[in-house]
Write an enzyme that holds these catalytic residues in place. Structure first.
Site, mmCIF file in Angstrom:
data_model
loop_
_atom_site.group_PDB
_atom_site.id
_atom_site.type_symbol
_atom_site.label_atom_id
_atom_site.label_comp_id
_atom_site.label_asym_id
_atom_site.label_seq_id
_atom_site.Cartn_x
_atom_site.Cartn_y
_atom_site.Cartn_z
ATOM 1 N N ALA A 20 -64.275 -7.580 -47.216
ATOM 2 C CA ALA A 20 -63.941 -7.925 -48.606
ATOM 3 C C ALA A 20 -62.439 -7.908 -48.824
ATOM 4 O O ALA A 20 -61.873 -8.824 -49.439
ATOM 5 C CB ALA A 20 -64.636 -6.958 -49.565
ATOM 6 N N ASP A 21 -61.771 -6.877 -48.342
ATOM 7 C CA ASP A 21 -60.322 -6.768 -48.506
ATOM 8 C C ASP A 21 -59.583 -7.927 -47.855
ATOM 9 O O ASP A 21 -58.738 -8.593 -48.468
ATOM 10 C CB ASP A 21 -59.831 -5.458 -47.878
ATOM 11 C CG ASP A 21 -59.592 -4.371 -48.918
ATOM 12 O OD1 ASP A 21 -59.479 -4.698 -50.106
ATOM 13 O OD2 ASP A 21 -59.512 -3.206 -48.532
ATOM 14 N N ILE A 22 -59.867 -8.148 -46.580
ATOM 15 C CA ILE A 22 -59.125 -9.171 -45.827
ATOM 16 C C ILE A 22 -59.416 -10.558 -46.377
ATOM 17 O O ILE A 22 -58.502 -11.373 -46.576
ATOM 18 C CB ILE A 22 -59.460 -9.075 -44.331
ATOM 19 C CG1 ILE A 22 -58.938 -7.749 -43.765
ATOM 20 C CG2 ILE A 22 -58.864 -10.256 -43.567
ATOM 21 C CD1 ILE A 22 -59.384 -7.458 -42.342
ATOM 22 N N ASP A 57 -63.083 -1.827 -50.574
ATOM 23 C CA ASP A 57 -63.818 -2.669 -49.639
ATOM 24 C C ASP A 57 -65.237 -2.167 -49.409
ATOM 25 O O ASP A 57 -66.212 -2.925 -49.513
ATOM 26 C CB ASP A 57 -63.060 -2.740 -48.307
ATOM 27 C CG ASP A 57 -63.782 -3.584 -47.270
ATOM 28 O OD1 ASP A 57 -63.590 -4.808 -47.277
ATOM 29 O OD2 ASP A 57 -64.544 -3.019 -46.465
#
Length: 385
Positions: free
Chosen positions: A152-154, A124
């Site tokens: 970015a991850d979520i 992320d």
């Protein structure tokens, strides 16, 4: 977080989600905890509730054969490896689509599966930096900072779930599965709509503005006597009401603030004027006045204040989750609710490594002797709740 968030979103919408893990350690995120603490980390419990776990060694031929049998009866498989890993294991899209032509095969990677950086792993932080998000975050004239959440991850997890549902709709029409792909890069770049619009139209890079907006003013956080208040003067009507609430209707005729473009141009002067008035009272008082006048405004809450607020609870964003010991703990609920009902999966505790190995294999048609042999041969692992 991307793969687990995708699974969490689908579980919250009612899907049966099986987490295939290595053993004995399981998902690396199981160990993001304080030294000596035997309990599952709160961060792991938060995004893995509502799932079941099967511990399976997919590096072995027997483990791969187990996967083929699971895939034949499954709707979706998601994977979060670097490019080529699943192919080397005999579990790539082409092979599994051959096993089950109706399978939806979802991939989340770091930089995407094509291009010069496709083989790189991604995190992320790295993709927030690469995408430009960090460069525009922070106060003017100071070094850039990372946003305090894993954007970015979520977002990659949400986009993957979104793609899976679109592919599932298509499968209902055609009977065919397909590959769904997204990445941390794409998830981060998707957040740059305004930044991209500015760059493509002017060639200029957006600079950090703190909480302010590049195209609207006043539209930012202002300091009151006891904290910050976010005020959204997004149109002319809101601007007129802000002037009235603050007791300065003459600002409407000020040549610096007559149009939205001028207010942006003179945003620093505007901020100083507003804060000179707002500093005279506390946040709750100003919020009440803005609310009464129909001006979009709200307090700058801590995470705890937001989680404890009655509105947050009313929309189901705080839920009770089984703690595995006869009681409950609190969790973050689904941002999407179907027919006003929380999925039965949503409130179950995150599993231990391989907690459901035998149960899942039995449901997929494996006999008792076969399961015992797989466990004896070290292909699967079974934990107890």
């Amino acid at each position: 977080m991307a793969g687990p968030v995708c699974g969490l979103m689908l579980a919250d919408l009612g899907a049966t989600v099986i987490k295939v893990e290595k053993f004995p350690a399981g998902d690396d995120a199981r160990h993001y905890q304080k030294p000596g603490d035997p309990a599952l980390p709160p961060s792991f419990r938060m995004i893995n509730r509502g799932k079941r776990s099967i511990a399976l060694d997919i590096r072995t031929k027997a483990g791969q054969e187990v996967m083929y049998r699971l895939v034949r009866q499954s709707d979706v498989i998601t994977e979060n490896f670097r490019r080529g890993v699943m192919d080397k294991l005999g579990l790539g899209f082409e092979k599994l689509h051959e096993v089950n032509p109706a399978l939806i095969y979802a991939v989340v990677s770091g930089y995407g599966r094509e291009g010069p950086l496709a083989d790189k792993g991604g995190f992320d932080l790295i993709l927030q930096a690469f995408s430009g998000l960090i460069s525009v975050t922070g106060e003017p004239g100071r070094p850039p900072v990372k946003p305090g959440v894993s954007i970015a991850d979520i977002n990659a997890g949400i986009l993957c779930a979104f793609g899976i549902l679109a592919a599932y709709i298509q499968r209902l029409r055609s009977g065919q599965g397909q590959k769904v792909e997204t990445s941390l890069l794409q998830a981060a770049m998707q957040q740059t709509y305004w930044l991209a619009a500015t760059y493509f139209s002017t060639g200029a890079n957006t600079q950090p503005l703190g909480t302010a907006h590049a195209l609207i003013a006043p539209y930012q956080v202002f300091q009151c006597k006891d904290g910050g208040v976010a005020v959204g003067g997004a149109n002319q009507n809101a601007w007129v009401r802000i002037c009235e609430v603050l007791g300065h209707p003459e600002w409407q005729q000020d040549a610096r603030f007559e149009t939205p473009q001028l207010r942006v141009q003179h945003s620093r002067e505007l901020q100083d004027l507003l804060e000179a008035v707002l500093a005279s009272d506390d946040v709750s008082t100003w919020c009440a006045r803005f609310d009464a006048a129909g001006v979009p405004a709200g307090p700058v809450n801590t995470p705890g204040q937001a989680l404890e607020h009655e509105q947050t609870k009313a929309v189901g964003m705080v839920i009770d989750v089984d703690n595995g010991m006869g009681g409950t703990t609190r969790g973050l609920g689904s941002p999407v609710v179907l027919n006003g009902t929380i999925s039965r999966h949503a409130t179950s505790i995150a599993p231990k490594v391989g907690q459901h190995s035998r149960e899942v294999l039995s449901e997929f048609g494996f006999g008792d002797e076969e399961i015992e042999r797989l466990e004896r041969d070290g292909v699967i692992h079974q934990d107890t709740p």
